[in-house]
Design an enzyme around this catalytic site. Structure first.
Site, PDB file in Angstrom:
ATOM      1  N   CYS A   3      44.829  37.608  22.043  1.00 41.64           N
ATOM      2  CA  CYS A   3      45.968  36.982  22.436  1.00 41.64           C
ATOM      3  C   CYS A   3      47.119  36.900  21.391  1.00 41.64           C
ATOM      4  CB  CYS A   3      45.856  35.960  23.128  1.00 41.64           C
ATOM      5  SG  CYS A   3      44.580  35.885  24.530  1.00 41.64           S
TER       6      CYS A   3
ATOM      7  N   HIS B 113      61.961  38.319  31.512  1.00 34.14           N
ATOM      8  CA  HIS B 113      62.182  39.684  30.557  1.00 34.14           C
ATOM      9  C   HIS B 113      62.450  39.219  29.209  1.00 34.14           C
ATOM     10  CE1 HIS B 113      62.023  41.418  34.407  1.00 34.14           C
ATOM     11  NE2 HIS B 113      61.603  42.447  33.974  1.00 34.14           N
TER      12      HIS B 113
ATOM     13  N   GLU C  99      49.276  31.868  34.433  1.00 32.16           N
ATOM     14  CA  GLU C  99      49.599  33.054  33.611  1.00 32.16           C
ATOM     15  C   GLU C  99      48.867  34.240  33.589  1.00 32.16           C
ATOM     16  OE1 GLU C  99      49.959  32.159  28.825  1.00 32.16           O
ATOM     17  OE2 GLU C  99      47.812  32.829  29.131  1.00 32.16           O
TER      18      GLU C  99
HETATM   19  N1  LIG Z   1      44.560  26.975  27.379  1.00 30.55           N
HETATM   20  C1  LIG Z   1      44.994  28.192  27.307  1.00 30.55           C
HETATM   21  N2  LIG Z   1      44.216  29.243  26.874  1.00 30.55           N
HETATM   22  C2  LIG Z   1      44.650  30.388  26.497  1.00 30.55           C
HETATM   23  C3  LIG Z   1      46.069  30.618  26.694  1.00 30.55           C
HETATM   24  C4  LIG Z   1      46.836  29.626  26.953  1.00 30.55           C
HETATM   25  O1  LIG Z   1      48.175  29.698  27.060  1.00 30.55           O
HETATM   26  N3  LIG Z   1      46.321  28.271  27.395  1.00 30.55           N
HETATM   27  N4  LIG Z   1      46.463  31.906  26.596  1.00 30.55           N
HETATM   28  C5  LIG Z   1      45.854  33.168  26.385  1.00 30.55           C
HETATM   29  C6  LIG Z   1      46.588  34.377  26.380  1.00 30.55           C
HETATM   30  O2  LIG Z   1      47.910  34.223  26.485  1.00 30.55           O
HETATM   31  C7  LIG Z   1      45.887  35.293  27.437  1.00 30.55           C
HETATM   32  O3  LIG Z   1      46.827  36.368  27.654  1.00 30.55           O
HETATM   33  C8  LIG Z   1      45.416  34.865  28.385  1.00 30.55           C
HETATM   34  O4  LIG Z   1      44.012  34.843  28.635  1.00 30.55           O
HETATM   35  P1  LIG Z   1      42.857  34.960  29.669  1.00 30.55           P
HETATM   36  O5  LIG Z   1      43.484  34.133  30.887  1.00 30.55           O
HETATM   37  O6  LIG Z   1      41.553  34.735  28.925  1.00 30.55           O
HETATM   38  O7  LIG Z   1      43.324  36.299  30.197  1.00 30.55           O
HETATM   39  P2  LIG Z   1      42.252  37.639  30.674  1.00 30.55           P
HETATM   40  O8  LIG Z   1      43.311  38.482  30.880  1.00 30.55           O
HETATM   41  O9  LIG Z   1      41.366  37.922  29.630  1.00 30.55           O
HETATM   42  O10 LIG Z   1      41.546  36.915  31.978  1.00 30.55           O
HETATM   43  P3  LIG Z   1      40.353  37.383  32.817  1.00 30.55           P
HETATM   44  O11 LIG Z   1      40.714  36.599  34.208  1.00 30.55           O
HETATM   45  O12 LIG Z   1      39.245  36.410  32.468  1.00 30.55           O
HETATM   46  O13 LIG Z   1      40.193  38.743  32.342  1.00 30.55           O
HETATM   47  C9  LIG Z   1      44.525  32.997  26.030  1.00 30.55           C
HETATM   48  N5  LIG Z   1      43.971  31.434  26.158  1.00 30.55           N
HETATM   49 ZN    ZN Z   2      49.000  35.848  27.161  1.00 25.54          ZN
END
Ligand SMILES: Nc1nc2c(c(=O)[nH]1)N=C([C@H](O)[C@H](O)COP(=O)(O)OP(=O)(O)OP(=O)(O)O)CN2
Ligand code: ZN
Length: 141
Positions: free
Chosen positions: A23, A68, A126
């Site tokens: 990330c 965007h 997200e």
């Molecule tokens: N508490 C938080 N944890 C994380 C955030 C956040 O905003 N708050 N953001 C990220 C990263 O931006 C990441 O893009 C998102 O993480 P994640 O959900 O793990 O994404 P995945 O595509 O890996 O999800 P899966 O559904 O598990 O494949 C990281 N953490």
């Molecule tokens: Zn992200």
């Protein structure tokens, strides 16, 4: 108590520059948001607030800012890497985690809503499986 909810979405890129892992690299999300507002009484139009009015207000105060764009914390690392980038960068005081983005939205929406309408809840997705929820605490109002 009555409340109404409207759903929005926007696309944005970001990176969490202090993150140990993928990330910290630039990547994008199709964010989804649910905005819930409430009020003590419905008006002469028999509505708490017109969905269309809520839509315009949220689009203007929140969605337009993020959509965007490239969301970054204003820190030395990001300024060094991206300040010359000819892209629409949305600079934040904090890392652009979903938590910080929601808190920014709360501040903006509380300024933008009519006096009789209160922000009740925001859910920001997200990814399909990761979301943050903010809820007002009624007794603190
Ligand atoms: N508490 C938080 N944890 C994380 C955030 C956040 O905003 N708050 N953001 C990220 C990263 O931006 C990441 O893009 C998102 O993480 P994640 O959900 O793990 O994404 P995945 O595509 O890996 O999800 P899966 O559904 O598990 O494949 C990281 N953490
Ligand atoms: Zn992200």
């Amino acid at each position: 108590m009555l409340s109404i909810t409207k759903i929005f979405s926007f696309e944005a890129a970001h990176r969490i520059s202090n993150y140990q892992g993928s990330c910290s690299r630039v990547h994008g999300h199709s964010y989804k948001i649910q905005i819930t507002v409430t009020g003590k009484e419905i008006g002469e139009d028999d509505m708490l607030i017109d969905f269309k009015v809520l839509k315009d207000l949220v689009n203007e105060s929140v969605i337009r800012q993020f959509d965007h764009s490239f969301i970054l914390q204003r820190n030395a690392k990001n300024i060094n890497d991206f300040s010359l980038l000819e892209q629409r960068v949305f600079w934040m005081d904090y890392e652009p985690t979903a938590e910080r983005m929601v808190l920014w939205m709360v501040t903006e929406l509380e300024k933008a809503l009519p006096v009789s309408i209160y922000l009740r809840k925001i859910v920001l997705f997200e990814t399909e499986t990761s979301f943050v929820t903010w809820e007002s605490v009624p007794h603190l109002k």
